[in-house]
Design a protein around this motif. Sequence first.
Motif, mmCIF file in Angstrom:
data_model
loop_
_atom_site.group_PDB
_atom_site.id
_atom_site.type_symbol
_atom_site.label_atom_id
_atom_site.label_comp_id
_atom_site.label_asym_id
_atom_site.label_seq_id
_atom_site.Cartn_x
_atom_site.Cartn_y
_atom_site.Cartn_z
ATOM 1 N N THR A 148 49.909 6.010 28.809
ATOM 2 C CA THR A 148 49.016 7.116 29.165
ATOM 3 C C THR A 148 48.732 7.939 27.904
ATOM 4 O OG1 THR A 148 51.016 8.230 29.919
ATOM 5 C CG2 THR A 148 49.612 7.287 31.593
ATOM 6 N N CYS A 149 47.543 8.597 27.865
ATOM 7 C CA CYS A 149 47.065 9.134 26.581
ATOM 8 C C CYS A 149 47.513 10.571 26.287
ATOM 9 C CB CYS A 149 45.545 9.049 26.530
ATOM 10 S SG CYS A 149 44.696 10.278 27.553
ATOM 11 N N TYR A 150 47.872 11.349 27.310
ATOM 12 C CA TYR A 150 48.182 12.775 27.146
ATOM 13 C C TYR A 150 47.072 13.511 26.416
ATOM 14 C CZ TYR A 150 52.608 11.630 29.113
ATOM 15 O OH TYR A 150 53.557 11.189 29.979
ATOM 16 N N ASN A 151 45.846 13.095 26.643
ATOM 17 C CA ASN A 151 44.723 13.686 25.927
ATOM 18 C C ASN A 151 43.473 13.731 26.798
ATOM 19 O OD1 ASN A 151 43.764 14.872 23.598
ATOM 20 N ND2 ASN A 151 42.965 12.951 22.773
ATOM 21 N N CYS A 152 43.606 13.392 28.105
ATOM 22 C CA CYS A 152 42.415 13.354 28.966
ATOM 23 C C CYS A 152 42.586 14.371 30.097
ATOM 24 C CB CYS A 152 42.217 11.942 29.537
ATOM 25 S SG CYS A 152 43.416 11.475 30.802
ATOM 26 N N TRP A 153 41.540 14.510 30.903
ATOM 27 C CA TRP A 153 41.565 15.480 32.004
ATOM 28 C C TRP A 153 42.719 15.192 32.972
ATOM 29 C CZ3 TRP A 153 41.011 15.374 37.355
ATOM 30 C CH2 TRP A 153 40.774 16.617 37.962
ATOM 31 N N TYR A 154 42.920 13.904 33.289
ATOM 32 C CA TYR A 154 43.992 13.549 34.232
ATOM 33 C C TYR A 154 45.363 13.906 33.661
ATOM 34 C CZ TYR A 154 40.465 11.009 36.840
ATOM 35 O OH TYR A 154 39.358 10.689 37.560
ATOM 36 N N CYS A 155 45.567 13.566 32.384
ATOM 37 C CA CYS A 155 46.874 13.803 31.764
ATOM 38 C C CYS A 155 47.141 15.298 31.572
ATOM 39 C CB CYS A 155 46.958 13.092 30.418
ATOM 40 S SG CYS A 155 47.175 11.311 30.560
ATOM 41 N N LEU A 156 46.112 16.047 31.120
ATOM 42 C CA LEU A 156 46.362 17.428 30.701
ATOM 43 C C LEU A 156 46.050 18.464 31.779
ATOM 44 C CD1 LEU A 156 45.017 17.359 27.035
ATOM 45 C CD2 LEU A 156 47.370 17.151 27.830
ATOM 46 N N ARG A 197 46.854 8.638 36.892
ATOM 47 C CA ARG A 197 45.430 8.321 37.040
ATOM 48 C C ARG A 197 44.737 8.202 35.681
ATOM 49 N NH1 ARG A 197 44.905 5.999 41.176
ATOM 50 N NH2 ARG A 197 42.670 6.296 41.092
ATOM 51 N N CYS A 198 45.477 8.323 34.597
ATOM 52 C CA CYS A 198 44.885 8.268 33.249
ATOM 53 C C CYS A 198 44.108 6.959 33.072
ATOM 54 C CB CYS A 198 45.983 8.365 32.193
ATOM 55 S SG CYS A 198 45.371 8.123 30.515
ATOM 56 N N PRO A 199 42.839 7.037 32.620
ATOM 57 C CA PRO A 199 42.055 5.804 32.451
ATOM 58 C C PRO A 199 42.646 4.836 31.415
ATOM 59 C CG PRO A 199 40.659 7.763 32.266
ATOM 60 C CD PRO A 199 42.070 8.248 32.296
ATOM 61 N N GLN A 200 43.465 5.348 30.491
ATOM 62 C CA GLN A 200 44.069 4.496 29.454
ATOM 63 C C GLN A 200 45.311 3.755 29.951
ATOM 64 O OE1 GLN A 200 43.094 4.705 25.919
ATOM 65 N NE2 GLN A 200 41.320 5.709 26.833
HETATM 66 ZN ZN LIG Z 1 45.165 10.281 29.853
#
Ligand SMILES: [Zn+2]
Length: 260
Positions: A96-104, A111-114
């Motif tokens: 998971t990216c910890y940089n998208c709307w889902y993560c942050l 649900r992170c797209p990555q």
């Molecule tokens: Zn993410």
Amino acid sequence: VPLAAVMTAPNQPVEVQQLPDPILEKGGIILETLYSEVCGTDVHLLHGWLEGVPYPIIPGHFSVGRVVETGGAVSDVNGKLIQPGAIATFLDVHETCYNCWYCLVAKASTRCPQRKVYGVTYSAKDGLPGGWSELIYLKPGVKVLTLPEEVSPKQFIAGGCALPTALHAIDRAQIQIGDVVVVQGCGPVGLSAAILALLSGAGKVIVIDKFESRLVVAKSNGVDETLAIKADDPRQHIERVLELTNGHGADVTIEATGID
Ligand SMILES: [Zn+2]
Ligand SMILES: [Zn+2]
């Protein structure tokens, strides 16, 4: 060489195959599988109902095993050094990216797209990324939890992926003390949700299912009322819920039948 049950393509029989031993990287872990599970997601996978699945895959996204070997010093989510022989489980959602709307923002990294998911969106060619295998390879960075001594692997797998799913539902439902909670569906998710609703202070928990055998289990876990739904009279359970609640209906309803 480890044996694994492989879904080669949608709607094909599952094949037991010998796969190459995993290559242990620094920070990786080789786990000897003790238990894995079959859940509704696996039924979806078998029928090809999920997008972007890189068949062939090794299903099994929720598992527990014994650590065979670690690539150097690797710690679990509590910062505890993972030793060979330890009983451990892991979060299936990885990368998971910890940089998208889902993560942050939504705080829903699942649900992170990555994201990549063990047993779902890793190919069987990509190491041993699923629980329907004698060995599971945990890539560096996979979140690992060592089981506390008082929880046996069998107890752990009994909760399965249904328990965290129900926990999430209960978290969102924000049950107040004394609430009437109706749970529709008494499979593993519904049963877990009903028990967690009781623990959350619900005044009355009503569980609905069409299988009497499941309702018996719900009753034995302390659920107040069970309703066996009859296909020829779909409104009858609504009337019964109103009867049981002086005409007010439920404060919280949890849908756990799995019907889209
Ligand atoms: Zn993410
Ligand atoms: Zn599942």
